[in-house]
Design an enzyme around this catalytic site. Structure first.
Site, PDB file in Angstrom:
ATOM      1  N   GLU A 423      16.179  71.605  22.372  1.00  0.00           N
ATOM      2  CA  GLU A 423      17.085  70.481  22.549  1.00  0.00           C
ATOM      3  C   GLU A 423      18.462  70.732  21.928  1.00  0.00           C
ATOM      4  O   GLU A 423      18.918  69.994  21.073  1.00  0.00           O
ATOM      5  CB  GLU A 423      16.472  69.197  21.963  1.00  0.00           C
ATOM      6  CG  GLU A 423      15.266  68.701  22.731  1.00  0.00           C
ATOM      7  CD  GLU A 423      15.619  67.976  24.028  1.00  0.00           C
ATOM      8  OE1 GLU A 423      16.799  68.010  24.448  1.00  0.00           O
ATOM      9  OE2 GLU A 423      14.701  67.386  24.615  1.00  0.00           O
ATOM     10  N   GLU A 502       6.455  71.141  26.119  1.00  0.00           N
ATOM     11  CA  GLU A 502       5.952  69.915  25.485  1.00  0.00           C
ATOM     12  C   GLU A 502       5.396  69.047  26.600  1.00  0.00           C
ATOM     13  O   GLU A 502       6.035  68.889  27.637  1.00  0.00           O
ATOM     14  CB  GLU A 502       7.070  69.157  24.760  1.00  0.00           C
ATOM     15  CG  GLU A 502       7.613  69.900  23.560  1.00  0.00           C
ATOM     16  CD  GLU A 502       8.808  69.196  22.898  1.00  0.00           C
ATOM     17  OE1 GLU A 502       8.963  67.973  23.063  1.00  0.00           O
ATOM     18  OE2 GLU A 502       9.573  69.914  22.237  1.00  0.00           O
TER      19      GLU A 502
END
Ligand code: IPT
Length: 991
Positions: A423, A502
């Site tokens: 991220e 994820e």
């Protein structure tokens, strides 16, 4: 004045001074001295405290003492500040690269002795394995340097400052620095020296670094050795005694690859390691190597030529008392637990773990995605304007981070993928990191999820796509769109192996749909499974003012900005207790598939490369959950990918009870992570003959009455049940509410056709709006016959015209009490419902209901989209143990497909409830709890639940699924509960 070497808090460079380039974390026989232990410590509220503390003669006698390694916010019960939890948010103004003057700064000092014989060392090096976030170092008053990169190793050359005998080292650590902008991982902010400090004597003629790159192909191994040493250090000898290898290289130019015959490969399933030493006259380095080749071929990720399916978890370093301070025993047990739950892979989210963790991963066997310490998530709020990932001022820091990551851990066979971070948007600095890795290590692919368009990474990776989207990634043509991709980019991405870096956000009760994702990985070769978010909750053990211990989450330490319990999203609770989701995961990813077919079972070995010679197969037959026969099943050894049909034993079928066959594959011998007999995989076969539910005599002579009567063990007053088998009860009343799970509390993104929600609104909000948590009842009628009672209630909530009609029919059939409840919603209900159930409250009285025995699905809770770990059987539990202590109380404890339930008090049977399937064959479930859903919904932590004097039994005709909307998709439509008519049929008897 800041000195010239000052690692200024706004400096975007990674470090200065005598900082050395990165190298492997090696097990060497060169002398070293741990500087762990108690240090003198002083905490200042700003970064500008006087620097005289670094002087040799500074008097620190007034200072406190603090252990190294530790986080200062977890020491001294709050005297050094408190932890802060944020996910994406920055807990300081977004003013990059600056941080506020209010910047907790810890000064550390200690003395150490340099042994006299170290004077022979060529150099003396001081290594820091982890300091959060920026530190400066002085030795004997000399400023040595500075470094940032909290979860990375930093070494300094301190040769010219140390002397034999007494020395003083001083370290200044700033909690906030420019580096904090790129260390915005979803976790607690925990400043301090939290990993080891070691003083290392580097001998002349020693081995500066070594890298054994191994390969494996059809029984042959290969070692390419890279030795970093002075020319004078040669000859260098590599020994691999187990294979009789002793290779001497006279000069650096002689170092050449070694071909090794007859080696066994390393895999996560069979982590075969070989001990190797690499030595010079002055130093010997010991390594454990494994032979394996990692490659991407034909859109697939292969190790040793075979496709890998990752059954992985995202692993943070977190411990309820130590924070990110490594505890090897705890970590080993944690990894052994992963193995016991069929986890085969770890993503080190989102930074390198303590280096020893990789030794454990090599040894126990995991496919590791080793991730760099990098996340700049807070820039998302600014639409990534100013993102360091695309700013040349940060390029050096980004490269330094990835170099320290790769160099430290490059020798580990378990590491099969390098990941640039998490991220951090996208940008040229990430591309530069990737280019550096590609040039340095051609043997492992590069991963970074944020490279959506696939410009510089080798794997297509996404987080939290829905089942539908995941399927589209695998199946649709190049022109079908992918997130943030042009058609050409999408086409490129579809040529790569796909990873869910994820998925299945395991926050609170959930996730659902694990089995759907797993099925996709087996159906589509380009899909390689993924990594559940996440392995464990990050709760910090603390106490309420009155001393009650609990696991704290965001906001519990008075943080100014925080993200609440979003840090409690593991499959393991903070105290190491596996949640039902981990059991579900184990069942879903079990490495054997069983398919029953007539008198046979087909068994497929789904493993990567290991055969089944480590397993034994057992069977047992139960009648209504009671064991009648058991034995061993002869199954031939199956190579990976192979299958066999095996005849089942003769199954004695009962006519008046259910007959179930259970097969277990268990470990034939103990391993490093489980005992002999540990269950690896399970399957059940239902061989029951169908028996109709007993009938109810039709009654025709209904007449209105006052509703005060007795029917067998049931006593009614004004049409309401007041006693059962002599004990006070209230209810049953309609219960449509469940204490919202974290998934129920999350707003719908409303983006998918599978998501039936309203964008931006949570189900919990809709349920509260409709008043499901505050239903009221109006009795419409009460009628009776000689041996039956019928009531009709209209149930609705304040300020709502929506309603549910509930007809309850109590009757005596022979001497058995029968209850049939018809539940019929009015039209106009628009949302999903959490449950359709009836609730019976059982006040404690002299014999509190404190236990349950049941025949149905168990032993753990289950929900419509999380049923794979549940098996049909007979189970017992205390009321307490029926519920899971989720960090934030929420719906828990539902046991599906109930047949028979006995409520007990101190082991004595009180009431027996038999539940029948409805006309569609759907069986109800039950929940038995010390709190009502409404009470649970009001509590933010377990300690906020009120003291209870009542047990509450809810029989649910249906429950809504779990989904993983807290961060991901909603409940799959098949498992979403729409308002609908339901029937509950029970027989109730005294225990
Ligand atoms: C995703 C993060 O990568 C991970 O670190 C964690 O925060 C997770 O979410 C939620 O717990 S990012 C999310 C916005 C998809």
């Amino acid at each position: 004045m800041l000195s010239q070497l000052a690692g200024h808090v706004s400096d975007t460079t990674p470090g200065r001074g005598a900082l050395r380039t990165a190298r492997s974390w090696l097990h060497s026989d060169a002398p070293s001295l741990s500087l762990n232990g108690n240090w003198r410590f002083r905490l200042s509220p700003t970064a500008r405290a006087a620097e005289d503390f670094a002087d040799e003669g500074f008097d620190d006698s007034g200072w406190d003492s603090i252990p190294v390694p530790s986080h200062w916010v977890l020491q001294g019960d709050g005297v050094y500040g408190r932890p802060i939890y944020t996910n994406i948010q920055f807990p300081f103004p977004i003013d990059p690269p600056h941080v506020p003057d209010e910047n907790p700064t810890g000064d550390y000092r200690r003395h150490f002795e340099v042994p006299a014989d170290w004077s022979e060392a060529e150099r003396v090096v001081l290594r820091f394995d982890g300091v959060e976030s920026l530190f400066r170092l002085w030795v004997n008053g000399d400023e040595i340097g500075s470094a940032s990169g909290s979860r990375l190793a930093h070494e300094f050359d301190v040769t010219s400052s140390v002397r034999p005998g007494d020395n003083v080292v001083a370290v200044r650590v700033h909690q906030w620095s420019a580096a904090s902008y790129v260390e915005d991982q979803d976790q607690w902010w925990l400043p301090g020296i939290f990993r080891d400090i070691t003083l290392i004597a580097r001998p002349a003629g020693g081995i500066e670094d070594v890298w054994l790159r191994t390969g494996f192909e059809e029984g042959h191994g290969r070692i390419e050795t890279e030795v970093t040493a002075d020319a004078a250090a040669f000859p260098v000898t590599l020994r691999l005694p187990e294979l009789g290898i002793e290779q001497v290289w006279a000069t650096a130019a002689d170092v050449a690859p070694l071909d090794v015959e007859s080696v066994e490969p390393w895999s996560a399933e069979q982590p075969r390691l070989y001990e190797v030493t690499v030595s010079t006259a002055a130093e010997c380095v010991a390594l454990r190597t494994g032979f394996r080749t990692v490659e991407i071929r034909g859109g697939q990720f292969l190790v040793n030529g075979r496709r890998v399916v990752f059954h992985g978890v995202n692993r943070h370093e977190t411990h309820p008392e130590r924070g990110r301070v490594f505890d090897e025993e705890h970590a080993r047990e944690d990894l052994a637990r992963m193995k016991r739950f069929n986890v085969n892979a770890i993503r080190t989210s989102h930074y390198p773990p303590h280096p020893r963790l990789l030794d454990l991963a090599d040894e126990l066997g995991f496919w590791v995605v080793l991730e760099c310490d990098l996340e700049a998530h807070g820039f998302d709020k600014l639409d990534w304007v100013g993102n360091p990932s695309d700013d040349p001022a940060w390029r050096e820091a980004y490269l330094d981070r990835i170099q320290r990551t790769v160099e430290r851990d490059k020798n580990h066979p378990s590491i099969v993928i390098w990941s640039l971070g998490n991220e951090a948007g996208t940008g040229s600095n990430l591309a530069a990191m990737s280019a550096w890795v590609h040039a340095r290590d051609t043997g492992r692919p590069v991963h970074y999820e944020g490279d959506h368009a696939g410009e510089y990474t080798d794997i297509y990776s996404r987080m939290y796509p829905s089942v539908l989207e995941t399927e589209r990634i695998a199946t649709e043509g190049s022109r079908s769109p992918l997130l943030n991709c042009t058609p050409a980019q999408a086409a490129r991405q579809r040529t790569k192996p796909f990873l869910l870096c994820e998925y299945a956000h395991a926050m609170g009760n959930g996730p659902g749909a694990l089995d759907q994702y797993e099925a996709l990985a087996h159906a589509h070769p380009r899909l390689h499974g993924g990594f559940v978010w996440e392995w464990r909750d990050h709760g910090i053990l603390t106490t309420t003012p009155d001393g009650t211990p609990y696991y704290a989450y965001g906001g519990d330490f008075g943080e100014v900005v925080h993200d609440g319990n979003f840090v409690m999203d593991g499959m393991l609770l903070s105290d190491d207790v596996p949640t039902p989701s981990l059991h579900e995961y184990k069942a879903v990813v079990q490495p054997l598939r069983f398919t029953f077919d007539g008198g046979d079972v087909a068994i497929v070995n789904l493993r990567h490369s290991a055969d089944t010679s480590d397993l034994r197969f057992r069977w047992r037959v139960e009648h209504d959950g009671t064991l009648v026969e058991s034995g061993d099943l002869e199954v031939p050894v199956l190579a990976a990918g192979e299958s066999a049909r095996v005849p089942l034993p003769r199954i004695p079928v009962s006519q008046d009870s259910e007959t179930w066959l259970t097969l277990d594959a268990v470990l034939a011998a103990g391993t490093a992570w489980a005992r002999e007999g540990h269950v690896i995989a399970t399957a059940q076969l239902d061989r029951s003959t169908r028996r109709p539910a007993p009938g109810v005599r039709p009654r025709t002579t209904w007449r209105q009455c006052d509703g005060t009567l007795t029917l067998g063990i049931a006593e009614f007053l004004d049409g309401s049940l007041v006693r059962l088998a002599g004990r006070a009860v209230t209810g049953p009343r309609l219960e449509l509410f469940r204490a919202p799970t974290d998934n129920d509390e999350a707003a719908s993104e409303g983006v998918e056709e599978s998501d039936a929600g309203i964008a931006g609104v949570s189900n919990a909000e809709l349920w509260r709006r409709d008043g499901l948590d505050r239903l009221t009842t109006r009795r419409v009628s009460v009628e009776r016959t000689a041996d039956a009672l019928r009531t009709i209630d209209k149930v609705s909530a304040a300020n709502s015209a929506l309603s549910v009609m509930v007809e309850s029919l109590w009757s005596l059939e022979g001497d058995e009490l029968d209850l049939r409840v018809e539940i019929q919603p009015s039209s106009g209900w628009l949302t999903v419902w959490p449950r359709i159930g009836i609730r019976l409250d059982l006040p404690d009285g002299a014999a509190p209901v404190d236990g349950a025995e049941w025949f149905g699905l168990g032993p753990l809770e289950s929900y419509p989209d999380s049923l794979r770990a549940a098996r049909t059987g007979r189970f017992t539990s205390t009321v307490r143990d029926l519920c899971v202590d989720y960090a934030r109380p929420q719906e828990t404890g539902h046991r599906s497909q109930l047949r028979e339930l006995t409520l007990t008090s101190a082991g004595t049977k009180l009431l027996r409830v038999v539940a029948f399937p409805d006309t569609h064959g759907r069986r109800p479930g039950f929940t038995l709890s010390r709190h009502t859903p409404q009470q649970i919904a009001r509590a933010g932590h377990p300690f906020e639940l009120p003291d209870s004097t009542t047990s509450h039994l809810i029989i649910d005709a249906a429950q809504h699924g779990l989904g993983s909307r807290a961060c991901g998709p909603d409940v799959w439509p098949d498992f979403a509960l729409r308002p609908e008519s339901r029937t509950i049929r029970l027989r109730i008897a005294a225990g």
